[in-house]
Design a protein around this motif. Structure first.
Motif, PDB file in Angstrom:
ATOM      1  N   ALA A   1      35.828  71.372  15.746  1.00  0.00           N
ATOM      2  CA  ALA A   1      37.331  71.803  16.561  1.00  0.00           C
ATOM      3  C   ALA A   1      38.131  70.536  16.005  1.00  0.00           C
ATOM      4  O   ALA A   1      37.428  69.443  16.585  1.00  0.00           O
ATOM      5  N   ALA A   2      39.124  70.497  15.324  1.00  0.00           N
ATOM      6  CA  ALA A   2      40.003  69.556  15.349  1.00  0.00           C
ATOM      7  C   ALA A   2      40.399  68.869  16.716  1.00  0.00           C
ATOM      8  O   ALA A   2      40.710  69.561  17.685  1.00  0.00           O
TER       9      ALA A   2
ATOM     10  N   CYS B   1      37.607  60.083  11.671  1.00  0.00           N
ATOM     11  CA  CYS B   1      37.744  58.865  11.365  1.00  0.00           C
ATOM     12  C   CYS B   1      36.822  58.000  10.652  1.00  0.00           C
ATOM     13  O   CYS B   1      37.322  56.891   9.854  1.00  0.00           O
ATOM     14  N   ASP B   2      35.580  58.358  10.750  1.00  0.00           N
ATOM     15  CA  ASP B   2      34.455  57.641  10.313  1.00  0.00           C
ATOM     16  C   ASP B   2      34.836  58.023   8.560  1.00  0.00           C
ATOM     17  O   ASP B   2      34.541  57.212   7.681  1.00  0.00           O
ATOM     18  N   PHE B   3      35.006  59.230   8.089  1.00  0.00           N
ATOM     19  CA  PHE B   3      35.332  59.603   6.797  1.00  0.00           C
ATOM     20  C   PHE B   3      36.713  58.798   6.258  1.00  0.00           C
ATOM     21  O   PHE B   3      36.499  58.238   5.154  1.00  0.00           O
TER      22      PHE B   3
ATOM     23  N   ASP C   1      45.766  61.235  13.465  1.00  0.00           N
ATOM     24  CA  ASP C   1      44.676  60.278  13.211  1.00  0.00           C
ATOM     25  C   ASP C   1      44.710  59.581  11.860  1.00  0.00           C
ATOM     26  O   ASP C   1      43.702  58.855  11.453  1.00  0.00           O
ATOM     27  N   GLY C   2      45.708  59.895  11.126  1.00  0.00           N
ATOM     28  CA  GLY C   2      45.918  59.072   9.690  1.00  0.00           C
ATOM     29  C   GLY C   2      44.810  59.460   8.634  1.00  0.00           C
ATOM     30  O   GLY C   2      44.474  58.769   8.064  1.00  0.00           O
TER      31      GLY C   2
ATOM     32  N   GLY D   1      27.917  57.886  13.366  1.00  0.00           N
ATOM     33  CA  GLY D   1      27.253  57.307  12.604  1.00  0.00           C
ATOM     34  C   GLY D   1      26.612  58.064  11.248  1.00  0.00           C
ATOM     35  O   GLY D   1      26.185  57.683  10.401  1.00  0.00           O
ATOM     36  N   HIS D   2      27.140  59.421  11.398  1.00  0.00           N
ATOM     37  CA  HIS D   2      26.842  60.167  10.149  1.00  0.00           C
ATOM     38  C   HIS D   2      27.533  59.688   8.780  1.00  0.00           C
ATOM     39  O   HIS D   2      26.602  59.800   7.823  1.00  0.00           O
ATOM     40  N   VAL D   3      28.568  59.267   8.775  1.00  0.00           N
ATOM     41  CA  VAL D   3      29.096  58.776   7.277  1.00  0.00           C
ATOM     42  C   VAL D   3      28.376  57.582   6.981  1.00  0.00           C
ATOM     43  O   VAL D   3      28.177  57.412   5.668  1.00  0.00           O
ATOM     44  N   ALA D   4      28.113  56.699   7.906  1.00  0.00           N
ATOM     45  CA  ALA D   4      27.475  55.455   7.353  1.00  0.00           C
ATOM     46  C   ALA D   4      25.974  55.816   6.743  1.00  0.00           C
ATOM     47  O   ALA D   4      25.629  55.356   5.806  1.00  0.00           O
TER      48      ALA D   4
END
Length: 157
Positions: free
Chosen positions: A41-42, A52-54, A86-87, A144-147
């Motif tokens: 959910a957003a 935000c990580d993406f 969140d840009g 930590g998923h995106v890293a």
């Protein structure tokens, strides 16, 4: 039984509205590498962290030729608000009937506060230029998923 996609299988096509109400079809992205991620959910804490990580990794992902797309059950207006708040600089898709979630195996039973519930399984898929699943990850952690994904794809920060 929830379907689980494996590398080498064709990515299920979809036709969903984005945050601006425009239709996005996977078939129209043929020839592009896509990171498609499903989130519950957003504007919730974990989903905001992941988005935000993406956002913070978008330059390196785009530099390696990847287009990032997030999918949730939220309506386009809420996705637009999330994106603006969140840009976020990537596409967010609305899947209110969770049909794409089901096609990708990103919907099913999970534990939530010690109870078995049915809902979104936070999942990420890398789709190659030919529309084939290159990587399928289920029940990923928001933090930590995106890293970890960038490392698996051989992409520097």
């Amino acid at each position: 039984m929830t379907v689980r996609l494996e590398p080498g299988t064709a990515a299920p096509d979809f036709s969903l509205l984005d945050q601006d109400g425009d239709t996005v079809r996977l078939a129209d992205l043929h020839g592009e590498k896509v990171v498609l991620y499903f989130y519950p959910a957003a504007m919730t804490p974990g989903c905001t962290t992941q988005a935000c990580d993406f956002r913070d990794s978008i330059s390196s992902l785009q530099g390696a030729g990847y287009r990032v797309i997030g999918v949730s059950r939220d309506e386009p207006a809420k996705l637009r608000e999330f994106r603006e708040r969140d840009g976020l600089t990537f596409t967010l898709l609305s899947d209110p009937d969770h049909s794409a979630h089901l096609a990708y195996g990103a919907w099913g039973e999970k534990m939530n506060y010690g109870k078995v519930v049915e809902g979104v399984l936070r999942s990420t898929f890398v789709i190659d230029e030919d529309g084939t699943i290159a990587l399928a990850q289920y029940n990923v952690k928001a933090t930590g998923h995106v890293a970890r994904l960038r490392k698996q794809l051989g992409i520097d920060a």
